[in-house]
Write an enzyme that holds these catalytic residues in place. Structure first.
Site, PDB file in Angstrom:
ATOM      1  N   SER A 129       0.804  -1.221   0.000  1.00 27.22           N
ATOM      2  CA  SER A 129       0.000   0.000   0.000  1.00 27.22           C
ATOM      3  C   SER A 129       0.839   1.274   0.000  1.00 27.22           C
ATOM      4  O   SER A 129       1.897   1.338   0.619  1.00 27.22           O
ATOM      5  CB  SER A 129      -0.881  -0.012   1.253  1.00 27.22           C
ATOM      6  OG  SER A 129      -1.407   1.270   1.502  1.00 27.22           O
ATOM      7  N   GLU A 131       0.149   3.626   1.761  1.00 35.26           N
ATOM      8  CA  GLU A 131       0.221   4.056   3.167  1.00 35.26           C
ATOM      9  C   GLU A 131       1.614   3.820   3.741  1.00 35.26           C
ATOM     10  O   GLU A 131       1.993   4.423   4.750  1.00 35.26           O
ATOM     11  CB  GLU A 131      -0.801   3.288   4.010  1.00 35.26           C
ATOM     12  CG  GLU A 131      -2.153   3.927   4.088  1.00 35.26           C
ATOM     13  CD  GLU A 131      -2.175   5.264   4.833  1.00 35.26           C
ATOM     14  OE1 GLU A 131      -1.728   5.303   5.984  1.00 35.26           O
ATOM     15  OE2 GLU A 131      -2.621   6.258   4.241  1.00 35.26           O
ATOM     16  N   TYR A 153      -1.596   0.310  10.679  1.00 36.52           N
ATOM     17  CA  TYR A 153      -1.856  -0.338   9.385  1.00 36.52           C
ATOM     18  C   TYR A 153      -0.654  -0.195   8.464  1.00 36.52           C
ATOM     19  O   TYR A 153      -0.179  -1.171   7.872  1.00 36.52           O
ATOM     20  CB  TYR A 153      -3.106   0.287   8.742  1.00 36.52           C
ATOM     21  CG  TYR A 153      -3.308  -0.120   7.294  1.00 36.52           C
ATOM     22  CD1 TYR A 153      -3.914  -1.321   6.962  1.00 36.52           C
ATOM     23  CD2 TYR A 153      -2.877   0.714   6.246  1.00 36.52           C
ATOM     24  CE1 TYR A 153      -4.085  -1.688   5.627  1.00 36.52           C
ATOM     25  CE2 TYR A 153      -3.048   0.357   4.923  1.00 36.52           C
ATOM     26  CZ  TYR A 153      -3.655  -0.846   4.618  1.00 36.52           C
ATOM     27  OH  TYR A 153      -3.814  -1.207   3.303  1.00 36.52           O
TER      28      TYR A 153
HETATM   29  P1  NAP Z   1     -11.496  -4.449   1.852  1.00 36.03           P
HETATM   30  O1  NAP Z   1     -12.659  -4.127   0.975  1.00 36.03           O
HETATM   31  O2  NAP Z   1     -11.465  -3.922   3.240  1.00 36.03           O
HETATM   32  O3  NAP Z   1     -11.379  -6.049   1.899  1.00 36.03           O
HETATM   33  C1  NAP Z   1     -10.581  -6.702   2.843  1.00 36.03           C
HETATM   34  C2  NAP Z   1     -10.824  -8.186   2.750  1.00 36.03           C
HETATM   35  O4  NAP Z   1     -10.032  -8.851   3.761  1.00 36.03           O
HETATM   36  C3  NAP Z   1     -12.289  -8.597   3.011  1.00 36.03           C
HETATM   37  O5  NAP Z   1     -12.611  -9.653   2.139  1.00 36.03           O
HETATM   38  C4  NAP Z   1     -12.243  -9.079   4.446  1.00 36.03           C
HETATM   39  O6  NAP Z   1     -13.246 -10.008   4.768  1.00 36.03           O
HETATM   40  C5  NAP Z   1     -10.874  -9.774   4.449  1.00 36.03           C
HETATM   41  N1  NAP Z   1     -10.389 -10.018   5.796  1.00 36.03           N
HETATM   42  C6  NAP Z   1     -10.299  -9.132   6.830  1.00 36.03           C
HETATM   43  N2  NAP Z   1      -9.857  -9.757   7.935  1.00 36.03           N
HETATM   44  C7  NAP Z   1      -9.664 -11.060   7.599  1.00 36.03           C
HETATM   45  C8  NAP Z   1      -9.237 -12.202   8.318  1.00 36.03           C
HETATM   46  N3  NAP Z   1      -8.924 -12.139   9.614  1.00 36.03           N
HETATM   47  N4  NAP Z   1      -9.157 -13.369   7.660  1.00 36.03           N
HETATM   48  C9  NAP Z   1      -9.498 -13.465   6.330  1.00 36.03           C
HETATM   49  N5  NAP Z   1      -9.918 -12.424   5.602  1.00 36.03           N
HETATM   50  C10 NAP Z   1     -10.005 -11.219   6.235  1.00 36.03           C
HETATM   51  O7  NAP Z   1     -10.130  -4.008   1.151  1.00 36.03           O
HETATM   52  P2  NAP Z   1      -9.827  -3.653  -0.380  1.00 36.03           P
HETATM   53  O8  NAP Z   1     -10.040  -2.206  -0.583  1.00 36.03           O
HETATM   54  O9  NAP Z   1     -10.497  -4.641  -1.258  1.00 36.03           O
HETATM   55  O10 NAP Z   1      -8.237  -3.879  -0.422  1.00 36.03           O
HETATM   56  C11 NAP Z   1      -7.684  -5.154  -0.713  1.00 36.03           C
HETATM   57  C12 NAP Z   1      -6.266  -5.217  -0.165  1.00 36.03           C
HETATM   58  O11 NAP Z   1      -5.476  -4.192  -0.752  1.00 36.03           O
HETATM   59  C13 NAP Z   1      -6.137  -5.013   1.332  1.00 36.03           C
HETATM   60  O12 NAP Z   1      -5.050  -5.792   1.777  1.00 36.03           O
HETATM   61  C14 NAP Z   1      -5.806  -3.541   1.462  1.00 36.03           C
HETATM   62  O13 NAP Z   1      -5.112  -3.308   2.684  1.00 36.03           O
HETATM   63  C15 NAP Z   1      -4.924  -3.348   0.258  1.00 36.03           C
HETATM   64  N6  NAP Z   1      -4.900  -2.024  -0.334  1.00 36.03           N
HETATM   65  C16 NAP Z   1      -6.062  -1.376  -0.635  1.00 36.03           C
HETATM   66  C17 NAP Z   1      -6.025  -0.132  -1.243  1.00 36.03           C
HETATM   67  C18 NAP Z   1      -7.290   0.610  -1.603  1.00 36.03           C
HETATM   68  O14 NAP Z   1      -7.209   1.805  -1.861  1.00 36.03           O
HETATM   69  N7  NAP Z   1      -8.437  -0.071  -1.688  1.00 36.03           N
HETATM   70  C19 NAP Z   1      -4.782   0.447  -1.557  1.00 36.03           C
HETATM   71  C20 NAP Z   1      -3.615  -0.252  -1.253  1.00 36.03           C
HETATM   72  C21 NAP Z   1      -3.684  -1.492  -0.660  1.00 36.03           C
HETATM   73  P3  NAP Z   1     -14.690  -9.532   5.337  1.00 36.03           P
HETATM   74  O15 NAP Z   1     -15.504  -9.204   4.125  1.00 36.03           O
HETATM   75  O16 NAP Z   1     -15.154 -10.699   6.090  1.00 36.03           O
HETATM   76  O17 NAP Z   1     -14.443  -8.314   6.192  1.00 36.03           O
HETATM   77  N1  GDD Z   2     -12.378   7.265   6.233  1.00 40.49           N
HETATM   78  C1  GDD Z   2     -12.506   8.611   6.363  1.00 40.49           C
HETATM   79  N2  GDD Z   2     -13.658   9.106   6.904  1.00 40.49           N
HETATM   80  N3  GDD Z   2     -11.493   9.406   5.960  1.00 40.49           N
HETATM   81  C2  GDD Z   2     -11.661  10.737   6.080  1.00 40.49           C
HETATM   82  C3  GDD Z   2     -12.817  11.318   6.617  1.00 40.49           C
HETATM   83  C4  GDD Z   2     -13.857  10.456   7.059  1.00 40.49           C
HETATM   84  O1  GDD Z   2     -14.894  10.884   7.546  1.00 40.49           O
HETATM   85  N4  GDD Z   2     -12.671  12.665   6.599  1.00 40.49           N
HETATM   86  C5  GDD Z   2     -11.481  12.923   6.074  1.00 40.49           C
HETATM   87  N5  GDD Z   2     -10.850  11.763   5.764  1.00 40.49           N
HETATM   88  C6  GDD Z   2      -9.491  11.656   5.195  1.00 40.49           C
HETATM   89  C7  GDD Z   2      -8.576  10.722   5.984  1.00 40.49           C
HETATM   90  O2  GDD Z   2      -8.060  11.399   7.152  1.00 40.49           O
HETATM   91  C8  GDD Z   2      -7.525  10.429   4.934  1.00 40.49           C
HETATM   92  O3  GDD Z   2      -6.559  11.447   4.912  1.00 40.49           O
HETATM   93  C9  GDD Z   2      -8.307  10.455   3.617  1.00 40.49           C
HETATM   94  O4  GDD Z   2      -9.570  11.071   3.915  1.00 40.49           O
HETATM   95  C10 GDD Z   2      -8.552   9.075   3.008  1.00 40.49           C
HETATM   96  O5  GDD Z   2      -9.090   8.228   4.001  1.00 40.49           O
HETATM   97  P1  GDD Z   2      -9.629   6.743   3.644  1.00 40.49           P
HETATM   98  O6  GDD Z   2     -10.626   6.813   2.548  1.00 40.49           O
HETATM   99  O7  GDD Z   2     -10.053   6.125   4.935  1.00 40.49           O
HETATM  100  O8  GDD Z   2      -8.352   6.035   3.022  1.00 40.49           O
HETATM  101  P2  GDD Z   2      -6.844   5.935   3.492  1.00 40.49           P
HETATM  102  O9  GDD Z   2      -6.036   6.756   2.525  1.00 40.49           O
HETATM  103  O10 GDD Z   2      -6.666   6.224   4.920  1.00 40.49           O
HETATM  104  O11 GDD Z   2      -6.536   4.387   3.291  1.00 40.49           O
HETATM  105  C11 GDD Z   2      -6.974   3.697   2.116  1.00 40.49           C
HETATM  106  O12 GDD Z   2      -5.986   3.770   1.127  1.00 40.49           O
HETATM  107  C12 GDD Z   2      -4.774   3.091   1.444  1.00 40.49           C
HETATM  108  C13 GDD Z   2      -3.806   3.307   0.269  1.00 40.49           C
HETATM  109  O13 GDD Z   2      -3.178   4.551   0.400  1.00 40.49           O
HETATM  110  C14 GDD Z   2      -7.310   2.264   2.512  1.00 40.49           C
HETATM  111  O14 GDD Z   2      -7.947   1.631   1.442  1.00 40.49           O
HETATM  112  C15 GDD Z   2      -6.058   1.468   2.846  1.00 40.49           C
HETATM  113  O15 GDD Z   2      -6.394   0.094   3.020  1.00 40.49           O
HETATM  114  C16 GDD Z   2      -5.076   1.619   1.671  1.00 40.49           C
HETATM  115  O16 GDD Z   2      -3.896   0.900   1.916  1.00 40.49           O
END
Ligand code: NAP
Ligand code: GDD
Length: 333
Positions: A129, A131, A153
């Site tokens: 990520s 992050e 995280y």
């Molecule tokens: P998400 O929607 O939160 O999905 C997370 C998945 O992990 C869900 O299927 C969840 O199952 C499963 N999970 C959580 N705890 C678990 C456990 N203890 N055992 C088995 N499965 C578990 O995340 P996403 O946005 O699809 O992201 C996919 C991956 O990419 C994650 O690793 C995330 O950290 C990473 N990532 C995401 C982003 C982004 O912007 N979306 C960016 C960079 C990296 P449940 O449905 O049961 O909760």
């Molecule tokens: N969730 C959330 N809720 N975020 C908020 C809010 C709110 O009400 N208000 C402001 N934010 C700001 C957060 O402080 C952050 O700076 C930004 O919006 C994005 O927040 P999220 O959408 O929660 O995403 P994230 O950037 O913290 O994390 C996501 O992206 C990562 C990749 O950079 C997640 O998907 C992570 O799993 C992923 O790795």
């Protein structure tokens, strides 16, 4: 028929990746965890209507449970493993730091070690990520930019990243890190900022809400479309060797800009609804993310297809539909 195993298949990315692999004719196996509440909303439509739905199988398991991972890998022997499962919410990771370290960090070594122990011949994708860059040491961020995580995280993902590199180097595994920047979609979890905005906006339009509670709206992110990003995951496992790649749009936008576009699409002003709530601020924030995905573009032939404006538009559109509203009538395009 190639066999793939996906952890986190019930999540946003897992559901898009499952569809992509089924489209390509894969035999897809996904791991889901047992829950007392329903957690298959994103998967059930695939079982209902995908032309290759018979090639999708779900298995119970948990990233906290190494024995279930070992058993699944030993019996399935997948050629490709996409490890997407995680406690993925940054804000929540401050409330449950140990659990986040266990699932998001140690979950990765449980799978890598299960691959080693079972001796299966497979390729491995780690969902790393942006992050990990946290308090960024370089702008834009690329594969060589040092990490500076700002949350439990982010720190857990740094562990997952390095243990993936270590198993590649120590045991010659085809193991890759996709360093994905934020990617969103109508399937995004409702507590992440983009979906929270579009979901609340649709509820406002339906007359069910008149308030949007937010934290830091000055944060900037490099936001892409999840459907584009799962293609990069697949491409990494088709490459001759494992490697690490940034996947990003190379653009950054503030939460404020997201609000402007989303509310502007339906002729509303977000200032009329915004309530700043301290509970959404993080003890340490990531202020700015912007990726340089030129390595993925050059080596994998991957590039994002969906612009920021298109992404916001498609999310607003789908959430209006979810509220039973007609986007064509309400949206100014
Ligand atoms: P998400 O929607 O939160 O999905 C997370 C998945 O992990 C869900 O299927 C969840 O199952 C499963 N999970 C959580 N705890 C678990 C456990 N203890 N055992 C088995 N499965 C578990 O995340 P996403 O946005 O699809 O992201 C996919 C991956 O990419 C994650 O690793 C995330 O950290 C990473 N990532 C995401 C982003 C982004 O912007 N979306 C960016 C960079 C990296 P449940 O449905 O049961 O909760
Ligand atoms: N969730 C959330 N809720 N975020 C908020 C809010 C709110 O009400 N208000 C402001 N934010 C700001 C957060 O402080 C952050 O700076 C930004 O919006 C994005 O927040 P999220 O959408 O929660 O995403 P994230 O950037 O913290 O994390 C996501 O992206 C990562 C990749 O950079 C997640 O998907 C992570 O799993 C992923 O790795």
């Amino acid at each position: 028929m190639k066999k793939a195993f996906i952890t986190g298949i019930s999540g946003q990315d897992g559901s898009y990746l499952a569809e992509l692999l089924l489209d390509k004719g894969y035999d897809v196996h996904g791991m889901i965890r047992r829950s007392s509440s329903f957690n298959r909303e994103r998967i059930d439509p695939i079982f209902a209507s995908h032309p290759n739905k018979k090639n999708l199988t779900l298995h119970y398991g948990d990233l906290a449970d190494g024995s279930s991972l070992n058993r699944l890998l030993r019996t399935l022997k997948p050629e490709e493993i996409y490890h997407l499962g995680a406690q993925s919410h940054v804000r929540v990771s401050f409330d449950i730091p140990e659990y986040t370290g266990d699932i998001t960090g140690l979950g990765t070594i449980r799978i890598l070690d299960a691959i080693l122990e079972t001796g299966i011949n497979t390729r491995f994708y780690q969902a790393s990520s942006s992050e990990m860059y946290g308090k960024v040491l370089e702008v834009p961020q690329k594969e060589t930019t040092p990490f500076y995580p700002r949350s439990p995280y982010g720190a857990a993902k740094v562990y997952g990243y390095w243990i993936t590199v270590n198993y590649r180097e120590a045991y010659g595994m085809h193991a890759s890190n996709g360093i994905l920047f934020n990617h969103e979609s109508p399937r995004r979890g409702e507590s992440f900022v983009t979906r929270k905005i579009t979901r609340t906006l649709a509820r406002i339009m339906a007359g069910k809400s008149n308030e949007l509670s937010m934290g830091n709206i000055d944060a900037k992110r490099d936001w892409g479309y999840a459907k584009d990003y799962v293609e990069a995951m697949w491409l990494m496992l088709q490459a001759p060797e494992g490697d690490d790649y940034v996947v990003a749009t190379n653009e950054t936008h503030s939460v404020r800009e997201f609000l402007d576009i989303a509310f502007g699409l339906v002729g509303r002003d977000w200032n009329d609804y915004l309530k700043v709530d301290p509970k959404y601020f993080r003890p340490t924030e990531v202020d700015l993310l912007i990726g340089d995905s030129s390595k993925a573009q050059k080596k994998l032939g991957w590039k994002p297809k969906t612009s920021f404006k298109e992404l916001v538009t498609l999310m607003v559109r789908e959430d209006l539909k979810l509220e039973g509203l007609d986007p064509d009538r309400l949206m100014k395009l």
